[in-house]
Design a protein around this motif. Sequence first.
Motif, PDB file in Angstrom:
ATOM      1  N   ASP A  88      39.972  54.555  48.329  1.00  0.00           N
ATOM      2  CA  ASP A  88      39.296  53.662  49.280  1.00  0.00           C
ATOM      3  C   ASP A  88      37.935  54.201  49.717  1.00  0.00           C
ATOM      4  O   ASP A  88      37.398  53.774  50.743  1.00  0.00           O
ATOM      5  N   THR A 130      44.902  65.774  57.736  1.00  0.00           N
ATOM      6  CA  THR A 130      45.763  64.611  57.402  1.00  0.00           C
ATOM      7  C   THR A 130      45.071  63.602  56.492  1.00  0.00           C
ATOM      8  O   THR A 130      45.518  62.472  56.381  1.00  0.00           O
ATOM      9  N   ILE A 131      43.971  63.998  55.869  1.00  0.00           N
ATOM     10  CA  ILE A 131      43.372  63.157  54.843  1.00  0.00           C
ATOM     11  C   ILE A 131      44.059  63.488  53.523  1.00  0.00           C
ATOM     12  O   ILE A 131      44.224  64.663  53.176  1.00  0.00           O
ATOM     13  N   LYS A 132      44.480  62.459  52.806  1.00  0.00           N
ATOM     14  CA  LYS A 132      45.191  62.657  51.548  1.00  0.00           C
ATOM     15  C   LYS A 132      44.337  62.131  50.401  1.00  0.00           C
ATOM     16  O   LYS A 132      44.386  60.940  50.069  1.00  0.00           O
ATOM     17  N   ARG A 183      43.084  68.168  53.658  1.00  0.00           N
ATOM     18  CA  ARG A 183      44.517  67.858  53.779  1.00  0.00           C
ATOM     19  C   ARG A 183      45.057  68.313  55.127  1.00  0.00           C
ATOM     20  O   ARG A 183      45.950  67.668  55.694  1.00  0.00           O
ATOM     21  N   PRO A 193      37.582  57.787  54.960  1.00  0.00           N
ATOM     22  CA  PRO A 193      38.608  57.072  54.191  1.00  0.00           C
ATOM     23  C   PRO A 193      39.900  57.886  54.201  1.00  0.00           C
ATOM     24  O   PRO A 193      39.880  59.114  54.325  1.00  0.00           O
ATOM     25  N   GLN A 194      41.023  57.229  54.060  1.00  0.00           N
ATOM     26  CA  GLN A 194      42.296  57.937  54.079  1.00  0.00           C
ATOM     27  C   GLN A 194      42.774  58.348  52.690  1.00  0.00           C
ATOM     28  O   GLN A 194      43.550  59.283  52.544  1.00  0.00           O
ATOM     29  N   ARG A 195      42.291  57.649  51.657  1.00  0.00           N
ATOM     30  CA  ARG A 195      42.623  58.032  50.281  1.00  0.00           C
ATOM     31  C   ARG A 195      41.338  58.096  49.456  1.00  0.00           C
ATOM     32  O   ARG A 195      41.142  57.359  48.497  1.00  0.00           O
TER      33      ARG A 195
END
Length: 318
Positions: free
Chosen positions: A265, A232-234, A229, A209-211
């Motif tokens: 998400d 690039t995962i936030k 992080r 998931p990205q968020r």
Amino acid sequence: MILDRIAAGLFGAGVHFRNQLYDRRRFTINELHGPVISVGNISVGGSGKTPFVIMLGELLKQRGIAFDILSRGYGRKTKGVHVVDPSGQPQDFGDEPLLMARRLGVDVIVGESRYAAGVEAEKRWGPRLHLLDDAFQHRKLARQFDIVLVTPEDLSDVLLPAGRLREPLSAVRRADAVVLTGDKPPRAPHLSAKHTWQVTRALHLEAPPQRPVAFAAIGRPQNFFLQLRALTIKPAAEVPFRDHRRYTQSDIDRLLRIAQSKHADGFITTEKDAINLGSLADQLSPLSIVKLDLAIDNPDSVLDTILATLKQRGKPAA
């Protein structure tokens, strides 16, 4: 603060006195028939001992060298010596022994006495090589090669209870090899050991998931969040738990509330946490499990060094 320094000084004096007694053979040191390689650290939690044992185990398997792993089985509710069932539960064997058994597919034996665990292993399978997990301070069992992991945080830390160090940095002189860990392994020429090696960490995950809500019950959870992080995962939220935590329904309810409030998400956590989640993991969807691997510089040379030392000390690996 002053009391912490006094307590740390007393702790350090006690550690020094204990080590002196072992060095002078005033305490009994038991020896197994097979060679023993010890992997440990000098601080409390989060140095990467389990991933290092897994990495070293993979190198041994590539050479066709039979071995087992001896572990205390921290956090288990059982007593005595047990052979880990990879399909078992962490309360029976401990989360890290389960993780090592599942990742490596080798025999892992847990016991309060690592010597008793090794005796049981040799009774079952003969005097093959033993990897001794989390054992730099466990001097009751003789080892033929001692590896100690040192993190960047260790270099500026102080002794318990004021800090996280189990022993002063000077204790690494007992080790055959110092392994410098961290995303940017520190230069530490003042650490005296016969060999100094470096490892790098890599996280492996598929379609994360990205968020997500990121959560972890490991020694240094903030390092895990920083690595996410860097990929690039936030995370919508970062939730640390106490190391080795056995998750409960109330923990799951809390994570679900956080995810809803932060419009996350999904969820993301570590392999060790997945073991401690058990069937509760089904309630966290989608859940991404992160696999951590270590890579060491010149792995063939490292293993050759270890095996040559075992041979020199009269305990060659079969």
